[in-house]
Scaffold this active site. Sequence first.
Site, PDB file in Angstrom:
ATOM      1  N   LYS A  13       0.837  -1.221   0.000  1.00  0.00           N
ATOM      2  CA  LYS A  13       0.000   0.000   0.000  1.00  0.00           C
ATOM      3  C   LYS A  13       0.862   1.258   0.000  1.00  0.00           C
ATOM      4  O   LYS A  13       0.635   2.179  -0.776  1.00  0.00           O
ATOM      5  CB  LYS A  13      -0.938   0.029   1.233  1.00  0.00           C
ATOM      6  CG  LYS A  13      -1.919  -1.116   1.297  1.00  0.00           C
ATOM      7  CD  LYS A  13      -2.866  -0.992   2.490  1.00  0.00           C
ATOM      8  CE  LYS A  13      -2.161  -1.044   3.834  1.00  0.00           C
ATOM      9  NZ  LYS A  13      -1.501  -2.327   4.132  1.00  0.00           N
ATOM     10  N   ARG A 122      11.882  -5.624   6.402  1.00  0.00           N
ATOM     11  CA  ARG A 122      11.545  -4.366   5.730  1.00  0.00           C
ATOM     12  C   ARG A 122      12.309  -3.212   6.377  1.00  0.00           C
ATOM     13  O   ARG A 122      12.398  -3.088   7.595  1.00  0.00           O
ATOM     14  CB  ARG A 122      10.053  -4.081   5.838  1.00  0.00           C
ATOM     15  CG  ARG A 122       9.725  -2.618   5.470  1.00  0.00           C
ATOM     16  CD  ARG A 122       8.287  -2.322   5.369  1.00  0.00           C
ATOM     17  NE  ARG A 122       7.539  -2.543   6.584  1.00  0.00           N
ATOM     18  CZ  ARG A 122       6.225  -2.324   6.693  1.00  0.00           C
ATOM     19  NH1 ARG A 122       5.559  -1.909   5.640  1.00  0.00           N
ATOM     20  NH2 ARG A 122       5.608  -2.545   7.819  1.00  0.00           N
ATOM     21  N   ARG A 166      -1.122  -8.775  13.121  1.00  0.00           N
ATOM     22  CA  ARG A 166      -1.656  -7.783  12.169  1.00  0.00           C
ATOM     23  C   ARG A 166      -2.392  -8.469  11.017  1.00  0.00           C
ATOM     24  O   ARG A 166      -3.421  -7.982  10.546  1.00  0.00           O
ATOM     25  CB  ARG A 166      -0.520  -6.905  11.627  1.00  0.00           C
ATOM     26  CG  ARG A 166      -0.062  -5.862  12.643  1.00  0.00           C
ATOM     27  CD  ARG A 166       1.324  -5.325  12.323  1.00  0.00           C
ATOM     28  NE  ARG A 166       1.432  -4.724  11.016  1.00  0.00           N
ATOM     29  CZ  ARG A 166       2.575  -4.599  10.354  1.00  0.00           C
ATOM     30  NH1 ARG A 166       3.708  -5.032  10.878  1.00  0.00           N
ATOM     31  NH2 ARG A 166       2.598  -4.022   9.169  1.00  0.00           N
TER      32      ARG A 166
HETATM   33  P1  AP5 Z   1       4.788  -1.590   1.949  1.00  0.00           P
HETATM   34  O1  AP5 Z   1       4.534  -0.770   0.745  1.00  0.00           O
HETATM   35  O2  AP5 Z   1       5.475  -0.968   3.097  1.00  0.00           O
HETATM   36  O3  AP5 Z   1       3.452  -2.357   2.405  1.00  0.00           O
HETATM   37  P2  AP5 Z   1       2.172  -1.832   3.195  1.00  0.00           P
HETATM   38  O4  AP5 Z   1       0.993  -2.499   2.570  1.00  0.00           O
HETATM   39  O5  AP5 Z   1       2.188  -0.348   3.262  1.00  0.00           O
HETATM   40  O6  AP5 Z   1       2.451  -2.502   4.602  1.00  0.00           O
HETATM   41  P3  AP5 Z   1       2.254  -1.892   6.064  1.00  0.00           P
HETATM   42  O7  AP5 Z   1       3.012  -2.809   6.991  1.00  0.00           O
HETATM   43  O8  AP5 Z   1       2.613  -0.451   6.100  1.00  0.00           O
HETATM   44  O9  AP5 Z   1       0.746  -2.084   6.261  1.00  0.00           O
HETATM   45  P4  AP5 Z   1      -0.041  -2.041   7.558  1.00  0.00           P
HETATM   46  O10 AP5 Z   1      -1.409  -1.964   6.986  1.00  0.00           O
HETATM   47  O11 AP5 Z   1       0.218  -3.172   8.474  1.00  0.00           O
HETATM   48  O12 AP5 Z   1       0.550  -0.782   8.358  1.00  0.00           O
HETATM   49  P5  AP5 Z   1       0.041   0.698   8.617  1.00  0.00           P
HETATM   50  O13 AP5 Z   1       1.220   1.564   8.700  1.00  0.00           O
HETATM   51  O14 AP5 Z   1      -1.054   1.062   7.689  1.00  0.00           O
HETATM   52  O15 AP5 Z   1       5.630  -2.864   1.459  1.00  0.00           O
HETATM   53  C1  AP5 Z   1       6.071  -3.849   2.354  1.00  0.00           C
HETATM   54  C2  AP5 Z   1       7.481  -4.335   1.982  1.00  0.00           C
HETATM   55  O16 AP5 Z   1       7.437  -5.020   0.739  1.00  0.00           O
HETATM   56  C3  AP5 Z   1       8.509  -3.228   1.796  1.00  0.00           C
HETATM   57  O17 AP5 Z   1       9.733  -3.686   2.253  1.00  0.00           O
HETATM   58  C4  AP5 Z   1       8.517  -2.980   0.288  1.00  0.00           C
HETATM   59  O18 AP5 Z   1       9.744  -2.477  -0.142  1.00  0.00           O
HETATM   60  C5  AP5 Z   1       8.236  -4.372  -0.248  1.00  0.00           C
HETATM   61  N1  AP5 Z   1       7.410  -4.384  -1.457  1.00  0.00           N
HETATM   62  C6  AP5 Z   1       6.373  -3.564  -1.763  1.00  0.00           C
HETATM   63  N2  AP5 Z   1       5.821  -3.894  -2.939  1.00  0.00           N
HETATM   64  C7  AP5 Z   1       6.517  -4.982  -3.380  1.00  0.00           C
HETATM   65  C8  AP5 Z   1       6.411  -5.815  -4.548  1.00  0.00           C
HETATM   66  N3  AP5 Z   1       5.471  -5.589  -5.486  1.00  0.00           N
HETATM   67  N4  AP5 Z   1       7.283  -6.853  -4.677  1.00  0.00           N
HETATM   68  C9  AP5 Z   1       8.219  -7.076  -3.724  1.00  0.00           C
HETATM   69  N5  AP5 Z   1       8.389  -6.323  -2.610  1.00  0.00           N
HETATM   70  C10 AP5 Z   1       7.541  -5.305  -2.441  1.00  0.00           C
HETATM   71  O19 AP5 Z   1      -0.599   0.570  10.088  1.00  0.00           O
HETATM   72  C11 AP5 Z   1       0.206   0.309  11.212  1.00  0.00           C
HETATM   73  C12 AP5 Z   1      -0.660   0.280  12.465  1.00  0.00           C
HETATM   74  O20 AP5 Z   1      -1.292   1.572  12.662  1.00  0.00           O
HETATM   75  C13 AP5 Z   1      -1.842  -0.719  12.447  1.00  0.00           C
HETATM   76  O21 AP5 Z   1      -1.434  -2.012  12.838  1.00  0.00           O
HETATM   77  C14 AP5 Z   1      -2.819  -0.054  13.440  1.00  0.00           C
HETATM   78  O22 AP5 Z   1      -2.435  -0.307  14.768  1.00  0.00           O
HETATM   79  C15 AP5 Z   1      -2.626   1.426  13.156  1.00  0.00           C
HETATM   80  N6  AP5 Z   1      -3.561   1.951  12.140  1.00  0.00           N
HETATM   81  C16 AP5 Z   1      -3.246   2.518  10.933  1.00  0.00           C
HETATM   82  N7  AP5 Z   1      -4.350   2.868  10.253  1.00  0.00           N
HETATM   83  C17 AP5 Z   1      -5.402   2.533  11.043  1.00  0.00           C
HETATM   84  C18 AP5 Z   1      -6.813   2.628  10.885  1.00  0.00           C
HETATM   85  N8  AP5 Z   1      -7.373   3.143   9.774  1.00  0.00           N
HETATM   86  N9  AP5 Z   1      -7.605   2.189  11.909  1.00  0.00           N
HETATM   87  C19 AP5 Z   1      -7.079   1.674  13.037  1.00  0.00           C
HETATM   88  N10 AP5 Z   1      -5.739   1.539  13.252  1.00  0.00           N
HETATM   89  C20 AP5 Z   1      -4.906   1.970  12.258  1.00  0.00           C
HETATM   90 MG    MG Z   2       2.301   1.067   4.803  1.00  0.00          MG
END
Ligand code: AP5
Ligand code: MG
Length: 216
Positions: A13, A122, A166
């Site tokens: 994402k 990551r 998660r």
């Molecule tokens: P990356 O692009 O970082 O993936 P991502 O989908 O953004 O993963 P996140 O871990 O950020 O998602 P998340 O939903 O758990 O975390 P968030 O910060 O939203 O890619 C991942 C890795 O793969 C990287 O190393 C990248 O380089 C690699 N990669 C990417 N694309 C690739 C490809 N095509 N091929 C190979 N490699 C690739 O949320 C964190 C926390 O915040 C949550 O757990 C929760 O506690 C809280 N939170 C956030 N939003 C909310 C909400 N709306 N409601 C309630 N709590 C919330």
């Molecule tokens: Mg993210």
Amino acid sequence: MNLVLLGAPGSGKGTQSSRLAKEFGIPQISTGDILREAVKNKTPLGQKAEEFMKSGRLVPDEVIIDIVQERLKQMDCVKGYILDGFPRTIPQAEKLDQLSMIQRALSLDVSEEECVTRLSGRLTCPQCKLTFNPSTNPPKKADSCDACGTKLILRDDDKPETVKKRLKVYNQQTEPLINFYKRSGRLLAVDGSKDPENVFKTLKNLLQSKISTGVI
Ligand code: AP5
Ligand code: MG
């Protein structure tokens, strides 16, 4: 153009929404980044969110909805935005539909196994938020961000046991959103397992075809 980007933790994402934001000249709004910044700065929001995030749970709906509501009022959102990590629950999605007109929800399909591989090791830039992975998406210079040169860090919630939690939370609370947007004819699902450039081209082409036909 008001967009939502859906997908499991590690589905890409952040990677894709930052590229789409640049391509289409709209801001990327990542609720995860907003919360991590608040935790780092020890703000009241950060203090509320920290325990939830550390354990891989979602922060309560009312907390996150207020933040998004305020963020969407800012001037840079007038031409549209791409939401990365919001909504995460049905109540968040319903509230968002009251606040704004979401034209499309893009969903990245990636297997759970692949997500775990991507999140283990990551590397994240604390400055510009770009992410890398030594095996799937390595930085040009080890440990430094390609874009700004800042030293890369490991995210607190990327420990294997927190990643597992998660993914479980995603399956229970967030995956139902795929059907929520499908039912209203707004879902665009893509195969997110290809390399990042490939996934980006697919998303970009899909959006451009919707724009050129006046659908969005
Ligand atoms: P990356 O692009 O970082 O993936 P991502 O989908 O953004 O993963 P996140 O871990 O950020 O998602 P998340 O939903 O758990 O975390 P968030 O910060 O939203 O890619 C991942 C890795 O793969 C990287 O190393 C990248 O380089 C690699 N990669 C990417 N694309 C690739 C490809 N095509 N091929 C190979 N490699 C690739 O949320 C964190 C926390 O915040 C949550 O757990 C929760 O506690 C809280 N939170 C956030 N939003 C909310 C909400 N709306 N409601 C309630 N709590 C919330
Ligand atoms: Mg993210």
